[in-house]
Motif scaffolding. Sequence first.
Motif, PDB file in Angstrom:
ATOM      1  N   CYS A 280      32.966 -58.786 -32.150  1.00  0.00           N
ATOM      2  CA  CYS A 280      32.244 -58.811 -30.866  1.00  0.00           C
ATOM      3  C   CYS A 280      31.867 -60.249 -30.506  1.00  0.00           C
ATOM      4  O   CYS A 280      31.998 -60.669 -29.347  1.00  0.00           O
ATOM      5  CB  CYS A 280      30.989 -57.944 -30.951  1.00  0.00           C
ATOM      6  N   ASN A 281      31.421 -61.010 -31.499  1.00  0.00           N
ATOM      7  CA  ASN A 281      31.038 -62.405 -31.249  1.00  0.00           C
ATOM      8  C   ASN A 281      32.233 -63.234 -30.811  1.00  0.00           C
ATOM      9  O   ASN A 281      32.152 -63.978 -29.833  1.00  0.00           O
ATOM     10  CB  ASN A 281      30.463 -63.038 -32.529  1.00  0.00           C
ATOM     11  N   VAL A 282      33.352 -63.094 -31.555  1.00  0.00           N
ATOM     12  CA  VAL A 282      34.533 -63.923 -31.260  1.00  0.00           C
ATOM     13  C   VAL A 282      35.023 -63.666 -29.836  1.00  0.00           C
ATOM     14  O   VAL A 282      35.354 -64.599 -29.105  1.00  0.00           O
ATOM     15  CB  VAL A 282      35.662 -63.644 -32.280  1.00  0.00           C
ATOM     16  N   ILE A 283      35.053 -62.404 -29.410  1.00  0.00           N
ATOM     17  CA  ILE A 283      35.634 -62.118 -28.086  1.00  0.00           C
ATOM     18  C   ILE A 283      34.580 -62.182 -26.964  1.00  0.00           C
ATOM     19  O   ILE A 283      34.883 -61.917 -25.806  1.00  0.00           O
ATOM     20  CB  ILE A 283      36.352 -60.746 -28.057  1.00  0.00           C
ATOM     21  N   TRP A 288      28.352 -55.249 -27.657  1.00  0.00           N
ATOM     22  CA  TRP A 288      29.035 -54.109 -28.272  1.00  0.00           C
ATOM     23  C   TRP A 288      28.572 -53.872 -29.722  1.00  0.00           C
ATOM     24  O   TRP A 288      28.730 -52.784 -30.262  1.00  0.00           O
ATOM     25  CB  TRP A 288      30.554 -54.329 -28.284  1.00  0.00           C
ATOM     26  N   ALA A 289      28.041 -54.908 -30.348  1.00  0.00           N
ATOM     27  CA  ALA A 289      27.620 -54.777 -31.746  1.00  0.00           C
ATOM     28  C   ALA A 289      26.461 -53.791 -31.879  1.00  0.00           C
ATOM     29  O   ALA A 289      26.294 -53.144 -32.916  1.00  0.00           O
ATOM     30  CB  ALA A 289      27.240 -56.129 -32.313  1.00  0.00           C
ATOM     31  N   TYR A 294      29.634 -48.248 -28.969  1.00  0.00           N
ATOM     32  CA  TYR A 294      30.622 -49.108 -29.652  1.00  0.00           C
ATOM     33  C   TYR A 294      30.223 -49.477 -31.074  1.00  0.00           C
ATOM     34  O   TYR A 294      31.044 -50.000 -31.834  1.00  0.00           O
ATOM     35  CB  TYR A 294      30.820 -50.406 -28.851  1.00  0.00           C
ATOM     36  N   ALA A 295      28.975 -49.239 -31.446  1.00  0.00           N
ATOM     37  CA  ALA A 295      28.444 -49.805 -32.696  1.00  0.00           C
ATOM     38  C   ALA A 295      29.041 -49.184 -33.964  1.00  0.00           C
ATOM     39  O   ALA A 295      29.127 -49.850 -34.987  1.00  0.00           O
ATOM     40  CB  ALA A 295      26.920 -49.694 -32.714  1.00  0.00           C
ATOM     41  N   THR A 296      29.443 -47.923 -33.900  1.00  0.00           N
ATOM     42  CA  THR A 296      29.963 -47.279 -35.126  1.00  0.00           C
ATOM     43  C   THR A 296      31.449 -46.950 -34.957  1.00  0.00           C
ATOM     44  O   THR A 296      31.930 -46.761 -33.828  1.00  0.00           O
ATOM     45  CB  THR A 296      29.216 -45.960 -35.428  1.00  0.00           C
ATOM     46  N   PRO A 297      32.190 -46.844 -36.094  1.00  0.00           N
ATOM     47  CA  PRO A 297      33.615 -46.511 -35.997  1.00  0.00           C
ATOM     48  C   PRO A 297      33.845 -45.215 -35.225  1.00  0.00           C
ATOM     49  O   PRO A 297      34.757 -45.131 -34.385  1.00  0.00           O
ATOM     50  CB  PRO A 297      34.048 -46.373 -37.458  1.00  0.00           C
ATOM     51  N   ALA A 298      33.030 -44.184 -35.464  1.00  0.00           N
ATOM     52  CA  ALA A 298      33.225 -42.893 -34.787  1.00  0.00           C
ATOM     53  C   ALA A 298      32.996 -43.033 -33.287  1.00  0.00           C
ATOM     54  O   ALA A 298      33.755 -42.485 -32.477  1.00  0.00           O
ATOM     55  CB  ALA A 298      32.279 -41.850 -35.382  1.00  0.00           C
ATOM     56  N   ALA A 299      31.987 -43.814 -32.904  1.00  0.00           N
ATOM     57  CA  ALA A 299      31.697 -43.998 -31.477  1.00  0.00           C
ATOM     58  C   ALA A 299      32.829 -44.758 -30.791  1.00  0.00           C
ATOM     59  O   ALA A 299      33.104 -44.560 -29.605  1.00  0.00           O
ATOM     60  CB  ALA A 299      30.373 -44.758 -31.311  1.00  0.00           C
TER      61      ALA A 299
END
Length: 415
Positions: A280-283, A288-289, A294-299
């Motif tokens: 999230c930081n790089v892009i 989103w973090a 967006y925070a979890t893989p399932a989400a």
Amino acid sequence: MSKALDGVRILDFTHVQSGPTCTQLLAWFGADVIKVERAGAGDITREQLRDIPEVDSLYFTMLNHNKRSVTIDTKNPEGKLVLEALIQKCDVLVENFAPGALDRMGFTWERIQELNPRMVVASVKGFGPGPYEDCKVYENVAQCAGGAASTTGFDDGPPVVSGAQIGDSGTGLHLALGIVTALYQRTQTGRGQKVLAAMQDGVLNLCRVKLRDQQRLDRTGTMKEYPQYPNGTFGEAVPRAGNASGGGQPGWILKCKGWETDPNAYIYFITQAPVWAKICNVIGKEEWATDPNYATPAARLPHLKDIFAEIERWTMTKTKFEAMQILNKYDIPCGPILSMKEIAEEPSLRKTGTIVEVDHPTRGKYLTVGNPIKLSDSPTEVKRSPLLGEHTDEVMTELGYSPEQISALRTAGAI
Ligand code: COA
């Protein structure tokens, strides 16, 4: 330095790709591989896809390093006797003829056992016992019958075969493992045995995760990491998943700077869960973090398309190598799409012996792929492939034939 398979003698009755890749590996590990070829013609690949007239093709040279070549007409009665002498001298017979060809030649398992009960007889066939056991098979047939083609490509297109020769070279690798395992068992039992690697089985083994997915699909009707989710539909069979990752960490191929003109200006990008915040930081999508969508893989699963589109907006501003450098700093798993030209020119692969330059008496210098398996006590030295029948006299002499006998056999067309 000694080699792992020093003292092992292989009667290499292989041709085309699957069998030769197997015996080439055994030769690289130190076995004495004696390739038996048809007198006058040799392995058909010697003349296939030639780039220099009258010179052994790269197809042949790149699959037959470190071997010796003898020519024997094994249908000639005297040629048969020479083959029998070889069977008595060797530890392993490797073949990949069409089903039944070895039997038709008179060398059934029973006959070989009579001649040498310690002999391991290793075969590549297209299929194991079943409805297709008598079929001739080439690479792409195996990819289709082993489940690779139906699961490769994009959902809206036809099945696709891979450039990786998983049917031929993949099966050769399986067979090589079977051979060294049988040789190990022979040290206990004193007996040889049959080793069969069917190309359909080898491909299916490499497609194991797709059979996993078939059963997940049967149970739940969906697979959330596939690009079909959530907007597309799933049928009864595992669909083609484009460039989605086969594992639990979603990935995709993304454009990089220059993609408009360079067909390989792409990077494989994996949204590995532990480094999500760094991605999230790089892009530049720090929010989103922590955003619950967006925070979890399932989400993230229902939004993978949008997520990769956003990441691609970033990768398109960098070359694939610039992107690699930045992402590696943050331990974000990714990989450049390398062309064969880039791989051929990569210095680190030359250094490790994975890409090797070999000199050949009629071809001159060419590049090949060296031994991908590195043993610390059994280093591989890649030697050029043999010319047709180059070692016939040498091997015949080792078998005890006199120069007069050799010349008589040659006159009779047996060798
Ligand atoms: N002397 C005399 N005859 C010889 C010989 C020799 N040294 N070496 C081979 N032959 C003969 C065989 O006995 C066979 O004769 P037959 O048909 O009368 O029994 C003949 O040559 C041809 O062998 P075959 O294996 O049928 O070759 P092909 O070119 O017709 O088929 C394949 C090629 C690859 C399709 C087939 O060998 C096959 O299906 N192999 C198993 C699967 C495989 O390995 N496929 C991958 C290839 S990369």
